[in-house]
Structures are given as structure tokens and as C-alpha cells.
Scaffold this active site. Sequence first.
Site, PDB file in Angstrom:
ATOM      1  N   TRP A  75       0.998  -1.359  -0.063  1.00 47.41           N
ATOM      2  CA  TRP A  75      -0.096   0.205  -0.041  1.00 47.41           C
ATOM      3  C   TRP A  75       1.051   1.239  -0.089  1.00 47.41           C
ATOM      4  CZ3 TRP A  75      -0.448   4.005   3.707  1.00 47.41           C
ATOM      5  CH2 TRP A  75      -1.240   4.716   3.409  1.00 47.41           C
TER       6      TRP A  75
ATOM      7  N   ASP B  82     -15.636   9.412   0.308  1.00 47.57           N
ATOM      8  CA  ASP B  82     -16.308   8.801   1.411  1.00 47.57           C
ATOM      9  C   ASP B  82     -17.151   9.471   2.342  1.00 47.57           C
ATOM     10  OD1 ASP B  82     -16.883   6.775   2.993  1.00 47.57           O
ATOM     11  OD2 ASP B  82     -14.950   6.139   3.317  1.00 47.57           O
TER      12      ASP B  82
ATOM     13  N   ARG C  48     -10.382  -2.302   8.436  1.00 51.50           N
ATOM     14  CA  ARG C  48     -10.802  -1.026   8.254  1.00 51.50           C
ATOM     15  C   ARG C  48     -12.330  -1.195   9.048  1.00 51.50           C
ATOM     16  NH1 ARG C  48     -11.846   3.388   3.904  1.00 51.50           N
ATOM     17  NH2 ARG C  48     -10.879   5.186   4.788  1.00 51.50           N
TER      18      ARG C  48
ATOM     19  N   LYS D   2     -16.348   6.984  -8.412  1.00 50.99           N
ATOM     20  CA  LYS D   2     -15.046   6.089  -7.993  1.00 50.99           C
ATOM     21  C   LYS D   2     -15.414   4.892  -7.263  1.00 50.99           C
ATOM     22  CE  LYS D   2     -10.953   7.398  -4.806  1.00 50.99           C
ATOM     23  NZ  LYS D   2     -10.649   8.638  -3.891  1.00 50.99           N
ATOM     24  N   TRP D   3     -15.102   3.685  -7.711  1.00 50.69           N
ATOM     25  CA  TRP D   3     -15.425   2.563  -7.284  1.00 50.69           C
ATOM     26  C   TRP D   3     -14.332   2.260  -6.352  1.00 50.69           C
ATOM     27  CZ3 TRP D   3     -19.004  -1.379  -9.979  1.00 50.69           C
ATOM     28  CH2 TRP D   3     -18.703  -2.565  -9.383  1.00 50.69           C
ATOM     29  N   ASP D   4     -14.302   2.292  -4.887  1.00 53.72           N
ATOM     30  CA  ASP D   4     -13.213   2.017  -4.059  1.00 53.72           C
ATOM     31  C   ASP D   4     -13.316   0.421  -3.603  1.00 53.72           C
ATOM     32  OD1 ASP D   4     -10.952   2.064  -2.466  1.00 53.72           O
ATOM     33  OD2 ASP D   4     -11.988   4.022  -1.411  1.00 53.72           O
ATOM     34  N   MET D   5     -12.075  -0.130  -3.018  1.00 58.73           N
ATOM     35  CA  MET D   5     -12.382  -1.465  -2.336  1.00 58.73           C
ATOM     36  C   MET D   5     -11.149  -1.359  -1.514  1.00 58.73           C
ATOM     37  SD  MET D   5     -10.873  -5.022  -2.563  1.00 58.73           S
ATOM     38  CE  MET D   5     -11.645  -6.270  -2.441  1.00 58.73           C
ATOM     39  N   ASN D   6     -11.527  -1.348  -0.090  1.00 58.58           N
ATOM     40  CA  ASN D   6     -10.470  -1.105   0.906  1.00 58.58           C
ATOM     41  C   ASN D   6      -9.957  -2.345   1.785  1.00 58.58           C
ATOM     42  OD1 ASN D   6      -9.716   1.855   0.484  1.00 58.58           O
ATOM     43  ND2 ASN D   6     -11.910   2.072   0.970  1.00 58.58           N
TER      44      ASN D   6
ATOM     45  N   CYS E 202     -10.468   1.856  -7.969  1.00 54.19           N
ATOM     46  CA  CYS E 202      -9.703   2.102  -6.805  1.00 54.19           C
ATOM     47  C   CYS E 202      -9.510   0.997  -5.731  1.00 54.19           C
ATOM     48  CB  CYS E 202     -10.225   3.448  -6.043  1.00 54.19           C
ATOM     49  SG  CYS E 202      -9.398   4.011  -4.604  1.00 54.19           S
TER      50      CYS E 202
ATOM     51  N   ASP F 116      -2.613   5.592  -2.902  1.00 54.24           N
ATOM     52  CA  ASP F 116      -3.171   6.674  -1.929  1.00 54.24           C
ATOM     53  C   ASP F 116      -1.972   7.665  -1.669  1.00 54.24           C
ATOM     54  OD1 ASP F 116      -5.643   6.185  -1.699  1.00 54.24           O
ATOM     55  OD2 ASP F 116      -5.396   4.813   0.071  1.00 54.24           O
TER      56      ASP F 116
HETATM   57  C1  DGJ Z   1      -9.183   4.820  -0.058  1.00 54.15           C
HETATM   58  C2  DGJ Z   1      -9.046   5.543  -1.589  1.00 54.15           C
HETATM   59  O1  DGJ Z   1      -7.835   5.168  -1.862  1.00 54.15           O
HETATM   60  C3  DGJ Z   1      -9.211   7.056  -0.916  1.00 54.15           C
HETATM   61  O2  DGJ Z   1      -8.796   7.531  -2.042  1.00 54.15           O
HETATM   62  C4  DGJ Z   1     -10.299   7.301  -0.343  1.00 54.15           C
HETATM   63  O3  DGJ Z   1     -11.459   7.241  -1.407  1.00 54.15           O
HETATM   64  C5  DGJ Z   1     -10.470   6.566   0.965  1.00 54.15           C
HETATM   65  N1  DGJ Z   1     -10.537   5.227   0.601  1.00 54.15           N
HETATM   66  C6  DGJ Z   1     -11.660   6.683   1.172  1.00 54.15           C
HETATM   67  O4  DGJ Z   1     -12.264   5.928   2.218  1.00 54.15           O
END
Ligand code: DGJ
Length: 740
Positions: free
Chosen positions: A200, A368, A444, A477-481, A527, A549
Site C-alpha cells: 500500500w 467517502d 478497516r 470512484k469505485w473503491d475497495m479497501n 480504486c 493513496d
Molecule cells: C481509499 C482511497 O484510495 C482514498 O482515495 C479514499 O477514497 C478512501 N479510501 C476513502 O475511504
Amino acid sequence: MSILFDEKNMTFHLYNDAVSYIMAVLPNGHMAQLYFGRKIRHKEDFSYLLETAPRPMASYFFEGERTLSLEHIRQEYGVYGNTDYRQPAVEIIHRDGSRVCDFRYHSHEISAGKPQLPGLPATYTEDGSEAETLTVVLKDPVSGISLYLNYTIFWRGGIIARSVRLSNEGTKEVHLAKVMSLCMDLPDSDYEMMQFSGAWARERYVKKRRLEQGCQSVGSIRGNSSHNHNPFLVLKRPSADEFQGEVMGFSLIYSGNFLAQVEVDTYDTSRVLLGIHPDWFDWKLEPGEAFQAPEAVMVYSWEGLNGMSQIFHRLYQRRLARGVWRDRPRPILINNWEATYFDFTEDGLVQIAEKARDCGVELFVLDDGWFGARRNEYAGLGDWKPCRELLPDGIKGLSQKIENLGMKFGLWFEPEMVNKDSGLYREHPDWILHVPGRSSSHGRYQYVLDYSRPEVVSRIYEMMSEILRESRISYIKWDMNRSITECYSPALPADRQGEVFHRYILGVYDLYDRLTREFPQILFESCASGGGRFDPGMLYYAPQAWASDNTDAAERLKIQYGTTYCYPVSSIGSHVSVVPNHQVNRSTPLYTRANVAFFGTFGYELDLNRLTGEEQEEVKKQIRFMKEYRLLLQFGTFYRLSSPFEHNMTAWMTVSEDQKVALVGWYRMMNRVNAPYARIRLKGLAPELYYEDASAGRGYYGDELMNLGLLTSDSSSGEVIGDIKPGCDFDSRIYVLKAV
Ligand code: DGJ
């Protein structure tokens, strides 16, 4: 471009202006690989390439005969258990527990164009004349399993796209334990392997090693292609560099678990395997069912690493990415994440947007925190309804307000996740991937929705599409954390649990497919906590991806540089953020932050109201510059010139198709006192054209710039004299060269 079959020698030759790919049917019906490389003249018989001399300790396929050992012969799609001892491309567990496969040539078909892969992203053609496809059908006589090996050769360029389908035409179910998309046996091992690995916030760092006997591999079993490794591998001759020499790239169009491996055997042949990671994979195939493995792309270049990258860039930009945004320069955006994180009000957002609009920004993206109870990381994911306390008129109202300012509006989603503190989880606690009776790990504070279940995908689709229908949304923006843990779906039987990782990603593709079909005008940016899923599978649906990020300019140079080995500049999400930088606490000049972000989709991740008046003027200039040159920056022919992994100075450039305009990005990390005179040799220019650098008031011929080089020395090469601006750390320049 042509695909020729010689019936007498049972040999296939696929070729175009750049490459040849040759394979032959062996006496036992298996397929042998004979050649992949620069185009060679066709001839009927290449059988002399088969290695059939008997060797000590070998095992032989036919009783009483000592030539056919699959161990010595380069295989097209290696199997284990009948004389080949290398890692196989496919492993099938039959009902009697045996694992031997014996795939023998049955038939083949040559067709114009390229078929699409059901439910999977893949390269495509726009008309039949762009490519030709060969399908070789092999059958295992005992199990009745058919193996379809597909090879597409494009009309030009060193590209072969491959895919594999297995179909159970027998009477008993089998378990597929491994189905690689690509198996490529090369005749020697004199290569360096390059991988694009990191973590990351330092994704796709360039790493290189000499091939050695044994297996060397990268992969992911995290459920996403990952920050740690990329589904992309390069083999280069040790003497090859960015500009010359033999290079092969292997890229998997897939976003889930993958394995990219090279095995060097006793005889110094190298077997490349690329496909879904066999660990945690077990697919039950009933009679009458088929399994389609993802597509893999092989690129061959004799013009070094830049040559290979340019082939990937063109292909992925024009024949992998799709939709109205494929060829369009990307909107300059402002994203509120680093400006506010979760701490925002609607008025505050509008103020950020207003100032951005005044500076020339075109798209405002709300990140977010806008939905359900999402005031922090602990709650709300899964409840895709705007929070009315924050946004009294919902997303509908806010998007309208932003459009009234003369900007477009974009919105963040993380559709694959749920917090336990959410309406969706309370309603459907069994909708997360988990093993009943065991604890579930969080990342998270969030859990992964079970996208192997169509009803879960449909529910998220309904929530998202409702907002998209009623609001004015131009970008998502389609995120996946987080990565997947406890990969188990209570909805599937015990003997199908090895399918969950793949079914999950098919569910993700299904949701992308439904949304991009219904809302074709929306620009999607993928993302995954930055660059955790920067892969070709995503690019099929979302033509751009948030690269990392980490928004620090010095770090970004490395990340973006590494990314360009496979992925086009138009796909690299890149923003200017504040200093000190939020990830590394480093301060770099505003112009350097922009000079790095220009080589990407370009945007801002800050509140411009908090900049000084002078800085705001600088931002306006940056935006004017980007608007003037973004087509060239994003879609020009891109060259890496000097690597941040090797030098204090990084350089790259882009050239227009007609070679009349070139932009060179020059970046120096540490300033040096009394440094040597420095030049960079440019690439891709027309030797006879005279290029002017208006800012320096100088001109040069193309051949001069490419052979003698562009002088980049500045005052730090000597003394600071008069009004010459001294250099500094993290300095940078963009040279604009225009033919006159
Ligand atoms: C991770 C993304 O990479 C960031 O740019 C942001 O959108 C955060 N998540 C939001 O939780």
C-alpha cells in the site's frame, strides 16, 4: 496477419508484421511449442525444433520407444503425470481420485476477429479484419474433458491474446484444481524477470532478478490483484534496455487471485505460467458444464522495454478499455478526500467546488462519508442512501448544485463492502464472506460482501442505480479497501467452496457490467485503497484507476513510472495534494506536484481555498496547461527516459502521433552543487523536424535532440549568477517542444 496450418506436419504458424508463434501436434496428440518471437518466414516444416534425443533418467510416453518425453519437449499447455515433471498448466481431479490428463489434438478452427469471453473482461476487435483467432480443441479420451486453446493474433504489433476453456463432455463430474490462462515454454533461460511489486502506498515498484533454475513467482491470494504484486511479468534479455533488445511481457486480464511464475528446468528451458492462482482454487465441473479461464496477453518486442510498453498501451487503451470515455481526454477533477476526510458539510463542499471551478476544474468528486451513518470508518458501508443531515437535498440536490456552478459531479462508492454497523448487515448478516461458527476478521472495520451470490450483487445494483438515475452523476470512484479473509460462502455447498474467490470477482464484473451498460456516459475510476486493484480486468470497465493513496510527488514518480510498464498514461489516476504531504510528511514544490500529476488523468485532492493567492494563480496556470496538452499527455506515445529507481534524475516524455509536439518531464530529487553538465537524449522525434522550446527561446533538430540530447543543466551546475533561479530539491520542469 495470418494463421497457417500445415496438415502434413501438423504445424500451426500465426504471424503478423511483428511476430511469429509456432506450435505443432506431437505423435501422441499433445501440442508442442516451437517458437514465439520476431516474425520469421513461413515454411512447411519446423519439426527440427522438436527436442527428441533420449536423455538419462527420462521417462517416455510410449512403451518401447525412447524419443517422446514430454519433459524434454516444450509444451503448449503442460500436463503433469505422464512424463513432464514441470509445473503443469492444468490439474484435474477425476472422480476416481486420479489426476492424469492426456489432452490430444482433436480439431481446430480459424476464424476472423476475436470472440468475447462470457462474464469476463477481455481485449476485443471492432471488426473482423483486426484479428484472427485459432481455436485448437484437445480431448482427454478417458474423462471426456475437452480443452479449447484460443489464440488471437492482431493484425499488427507483437501481441498474442490467449484464453482457455474446459468443457466437461464426459459423464462424471471432475474438480479443476488449476487452469492457467497461459503456458509458454521458452527454449532458454537467459532472461531477467521483472515484476512490479510493493505495498500500500508504494505500488508497482520495479524489481528485477536473473532467472535461476527452479520456480520464481509472484502472485496474490488476497482476493484482489493487490498492492503487493501485479498480474504482469516481463522477461528481458540481460542486454536489453528501455530502447533496444528482446523483451516479452505477460499480462493477465483479471482482478482476483493470480499466479505469475517462471520455472527454469534442468535443460534451461523456461516455462511461464500465468492465470488464476491454483491455491484456494477448486472448481467443480459437472457433465455438460464449461469453465472459462481469464484472458492472458503476451507481447513481444525487440525494441526494448519502451517498445513493449507502447504495444501494451495501445492495446489496453484502444482494445481493452471501452465506452465513450475510451478515447476522450479525462476531466480535471477535484476530490475532497484529503481536503476534508469525513469531516465535511454541504456548504463546505460547495465552497471547495466553487473555488475549484474558478480555477478551471471541471469535475467535483465527493468521496467517502456521504451515506447512511458513515461519519467515520466504523459505520454505514452497505447503506447507499445519502445522509440527510449532511446533505438535506440528497445527492440529487448536491449534484444539481454542483452542475449549476458549471461543473460535473462525481461520487464515491465502495460497493463490495459492509460495516457491521449498517442497515444492510443487520438485515442480512449472512451476506458477508465468513465461515459459520468462526470469527470473521475485519479490515478497516469492514467486511466483504459475498459477491458470489447473485442476490447480493442485485441488491447493491438496485441501491446504486437508484441514486444514479435520480441524480446528475458523471463519474464514479469505485473503491475497495480491504482484501478477503475467511473466504467461504454459506450459499455454496462444501465441494464448491474453492470456487468462491473466482465467483466473487465474477460478481464484481457483473455489477460493473450492469452499471456501465445502464449508465454508459459515466466515467468510472477504479480504486482499491489506491492501487490495490490496478489491473487490466478493471480497465475493461473503468478506463482509469487511482494509482496509489500516496500523493507525494517524489513517491508518485516511482509509482507512476512502474505503472507505465504495462498501463497507459490515460489510465493512471494522479492528483496534486497539499504539503506537507499526508502520507510521507514531505514538502515538494507545487509545480513539481503538478508536473508529476500531468502524466496521468490529473486532478486536485485539496481545498484550493486554503492556498495563497499566488498559489491559486499557479493552479490556474497548471489547469490551462493541462487543458491545452491533455490529449497528448494521456494519449501520446510515451517513453521512459531515466528511472527514479536508478537515478537522482527521472525523465519521461510523450510525443504526438504526427511527431510535431513533444512534452518532456524532467524531475530531480536532490539538488546537487557544481553538478556536471546534464543532457537527456530524447526519443520518438522526427530527425528532420526543427523543434522550438519557446520558454528557453531555443530550437533544435529532432536528430540533435535524440543523439546529442536536450541540455538540462541549470545554475546548480555551477554558481548562482544574476537572476538565474537556483535549483532546489524535488525540482522539475516540463519542456514543450513544437516543430516549426
Ligand atoms: C481509499 C482511497 O484510495 C482514498 O482515495 C479514499 O477514497 C478512501 N479510501 C476513502 O475511504
